[in-house]
Design an enzyme around this catalytic site. Structure first.
Site, PDB file in Angstrom:
ATOM      1  N   HIS A 226      -2.062   2.810  -5.978  1.00  0.00           N
ATOM      2  CA  HIS A 226      -2.746   1.571  -5.615  1.00  0.00           C
ATOM      3  C   HIS A 226      -2.900   0.638  -6.815  1.00  0.00           C
ATOM      4  O   HIS A 226      -3.097  -0.568  -6.652  1.00  0.00           O
ATOM      5  CB  HIS A 226      -4.117   1.886  -5.006  1.00  0.00           C
ATOM      6  CG  HIS A 226      -4.488   0.981  -3.878  1.00  0.00           C
ATOM      7  ND1 HIS A 226      -3.784   0.943  -2.690  1.00  0.00           N
ATOM      8  CD2 HIS A 226      -5.473   0.053  -3.747  1.00  0.00           C
ATOM      9  CE1 HIS A 226      -4.335   0.052  -1.882  1.00  0.00           C
ATOM     10  NE2 HIS A 226      -5.346  -0.502  -2.501  1.00  0.00           N
TER      11      HIS A 226
ATOM     12  N   TYR B 128     -10.094  -9.856  -6.529  1.00  0.00           N
ATOM     13  CA  TYR B 128      -9.087  -9.983  -7.578  1.00  0.00           C
ATOM     14  C   TYR B 128      -9.259 -11.253  -8.409  1.00  0.00           C
ATOM     15  O   TYR B 128      -8.484 -11.501  -9.320  1.00  0.00           O
ATOM     16  CB  TYR B 128      -7.688  -9.983  -6.971  1.00  0.00           C
ATOM     17  CG  TYR B 128      -7.331  -8.664  -6.338  1.00  0.00           C
ATOM     18  CD1 TYR B 128      -7.008  -7.561  -7.116  1.00  0.00           C
ATOM     19  CD2 TYR B 128      -7.342  -8.509  -4.955  1.00  0.00           C
ATOM     20  CE1 TYR B 128      -6.695  -6.343  -6.529  1.00  0.00           C
ATOM     21  CE2 TYR B 128      -7.027  -7.304  -4.367  1.00  0.00           C
ATOM     22  CZ  TYR B 128      -6.706  -6.223  -5.160  1.00  0.00           C
ATOM     23  OH  TYR B 128      -6.410  -5.021  -4.579  1.00  0.00           O
TER      24      TYR B 128
ATOM     25  N   HIS C 124      -4.414  -8.832   3.926  1.00  0.00           N
ATOM     26  CA  HIS C 124      -5.860  -8.737   4.112  1.00  0.00           C
ATOM     27  C   HIS C 124      -6.288  -9.579   5.306  1.00  0.00           C
ATOM     28  O   HIS C 124      -5.944 -10.751   5.391  1.00  0.00           O
ATOM     29  CB  HIS C 124      -6.601  -9.243   2.863  1.00  0.00           C
ATOM     30  CG  HIS C 124      -6.550  -8.297   1.716  1.00  0.00           C
ATOM     31  ND1 HIS C 124      -6.787  -8.682   0.410  1.00  0.00           N
ATOM     32  CD2 HIS C 124      -6.301  -6.956   1.663  1.00  0.00           C
ATOM     33  CE1 HIS C 124      -6.684  -7.633  -0.378  1.00  0.00           C
ATOM     34  NE2 HIS C 124      -6.393  -6.582   0.353  1.00  0.00           N
TER      35      HIS C 124
ATOM     36  N   LYS D  53      -2.318  -2.255   8.102  1.00  0.00           N
ATOM     37  CA  LYS D  53      -3.463  -1.754   8.858  1.00  0.00           C
ATOM     38  C   LYS D  53      -3.531  -2.440  10.221  1.00  0.00           C
ATOM     39  O   LYS D  53      -3.218  -3.617  10.351  1.00  0.00           O
ATOM     40  CB  LYS D  53      -4.754  -1.997   8.076  1.00  0.00           C
ATOM     41  CG  LYS D  53      -4.854  -1.147   6.810  1.00  0.00           C
ATOM     42  CD  LYS D  53      -6.173  -1.367   6.098  1.00  0.00           C
ATOM     43  CE  LYS D  53      -6.297  -0.471   4.868  1.00  0.00           C
ATOM     44  NZ  LYS D  53      -7.576  -0.657   4.171  1.00  0.00           N
TER      45      LYS D  53
ATOM     46  N   ARG E 145      -0.450  -2.116  -6.663  1.00  0.00           N
ATOM     47  CA  ARG E 145      -0.865  -3.183  -5.732  1.00  0.00           C
ATOM     48  C   ARG E 145      -1.909  -4.077  -6.400  1.00  0.00           C
ATOM     49  O   ARG E 145      -1.871  -5.305  -6.276  1.00  0.00           O
ATOM     50  CB  ARG E 145      -1.411  -2.549  -4.451  1.00  0.00           C
ATOM     51  CG  ARG E 145      -1.918  -3.535  -3.392  1.00  0.00           C
ATOM     52  CD  ARG E 145      -2.202  -2.748  -2.120  1.00  0.00           C
ATOM     53  NE  ARG E 145      -3.089  -3.434  -1.193  1.00  0.00           N
ATOM     54  CZ  ARG E 145      -2.683  -4.260  -0.238  1.00  0.00           C
ATOM     55  NH1 ARG E 145      -1.393  -4.540  -0.103  1.00  0.00           N
ATOM     56  NH2 ARG E 145      -3.547  -4.818   0.594  1.00  0.00           N
TER      57      ARG E 145
ATOM     58  N   ARG F  10       0.854  -1.185   0.000  1.00  0.00           N
ATOM     59  CA  ARG F  10       0.000   0.000   0.000  1.00  0.00           C
ATOM     60  C   ARG F  10       0.895   1.242   0.000  1.00  0.00           C
ATOM     61  O   ARG F  10       2.044   1.210   0.436  1.00  0.00           O
ATOM     62  CB  ARG F  10      -0.902   0.033   1.234  1.00  0.00           C
ATOM     63  CG  ARG F  10      -1.871  -1.133   1.372  1.00  0.00           C
ATOM     64  CD  ARG F  10      -2.683  -0.979   2.663  1.00  0.00           C
ATOM     65  NE  ARG F  10      -3.679  -2.033   2.831  1.00  0.00           N
ATOM     66  CZ  ARG F  10      -3.478  -3.147   3.536  1.00  0.00           C
ATOM     67  NH1 ARG F  10      -2.306  -3.352   4.141  1.00  0.00           N
ATOM     68  NH2 ARG F  10      -4.426  -4.051   3.653  1.00  0.00           N
TER      69      ARG F  10
END
Length: 299
Positions: free
Chosen positions: A238, A273, A264, A169, A241, A145
């Site tokens: 992004h 995806y 994730h 995150k 990514r 990211r």
């Protein structure tokens, strides 16, 4: 106090809750539409039932209203009934069992391997050019990211093992492999980094002033690189990514591995995806499936 429950509610929004005039006008528009729908049914707002709210949502959908508009109108209706419940004007909220419609999730745009090759093929000299090449090679190589890559310190990178430690995150860390081309570009950048970096800066990527490179600067440099390489697509960091995730899945088909690499928490996020090239699938099907091929004499 007005006899209209809608106007009473809007007065609370503008007075007690300090909503802007524009927000109150938006609420008024949505609630007046709901009021008109109930009027056609000879139904008062405080007598409405769940099926009335559900039918209103269905009617708006048939009229071609977007999911965003419908969700906004339902939110206004929920707020109205919550207010009426709080004031003791009704004893049951008709919106409790109503679920907002879900919007169709857009698939991310994806750069092809050929476009990536064009983007990263620059061979310009100088510390800034070497930094940019290393930056974007690493972003694509490891699926990082934008916030993750600008937060990297030199100590997070271990080129001897080909790993980069990323803080994602929720402050969760993960170790991600670094591809060979990215490692080559990073080695070149690390040799030049001292030309730009301030002595007290630990950041892996620094700007002209010697301090940590900012996210906005990364965006601008990527756009400049795309123009220099005649890549006529709107680019944002992004997308690199997205390209990493899509190309990894196309090659490996290992959704769990890609989930781990991307950081994730939920595999459902990664599943976006897994879109497929249906034209390619049709060609494969026609070549391979026994029932797909026409037999001699068939029409």
């Amino acid at each position: 106090m007005s006899d209209s429950p809608i106007e009473n509610y809007l007065n609370v929004l503008s007075g007690q809750r300090q909503y802007s005039a524009q927000s109150v006008a938006s609420y008024r528009h949505d609630l007046n539409r709901y009021q008109a729908f109930l009027n056609a049914r000879s139904r008062a707002i405080h007598r409405a039932e769940s099926r009335d709210v559900r039918d209103f949502i269905a009617t708006e959908h048939r009229r071609g209203m977007s999911v965003t508009t419908i969700r906004r109108r339902l939110s206004a209706i929920r707020g109205l009934y919550h207010y009426l419940m709080t004031e003791g004007h009704i004893h049951q909220d008709p919106t409790l069992t109503i679920h907002a419609p879900k919007g169709a999730r857009r698939l991310p745009e994806v750069l092809s391997p050929e476009q990536i090759e064009r983007l990263l093929s620059s061979s310009g000299g100088g510390a800034l050019a070497q930094r940019d090449r290393a930056l974007f090679e690493l972003m694509y190589s490891s699926g990082l990211r934008l916030a993750e890559i600008v937060a990297l310190d030199v100590v997070d990178l271990d080129l001897s093992t080909g790993l980069v430690r990323v803080t994602g995150k929720g402050r969760k860390t993960r170790d991600v492999p670094v591809g060979q081309q990215a490692r080559t570009a990073l080695n070149a950048w690390l040799r030049s980094r001292a030309e730009l970096a301030a002595p007290d800066t630990f950041a892996l990527f620094v700007g002209r002033g010697g301090k940590r490179l900012g996210a906005r600067s990364v965006q601008l440099r990527l756009n400049r690189l795309a123009l220099a390489n005649n890549l006529e697509v709107p680019l944002h960091p992004h997308l690199l990514r997205h390209a990493f995730a899509s190309h990894m899945l196309e090659s490996s088909g290992d959704l769990r591995a890609v989930q781990e690499l991307l950081g994730h928490a939920n595999i459902a996020t990664t599943q976006i995806y897994t879109h497929l090239d249906f034209q390619h699938l049709a060609e494969v099907y026609d070549r391979a499936h026994p029932r797909a091929r026409k037999t001699k004499g068939s029409s």
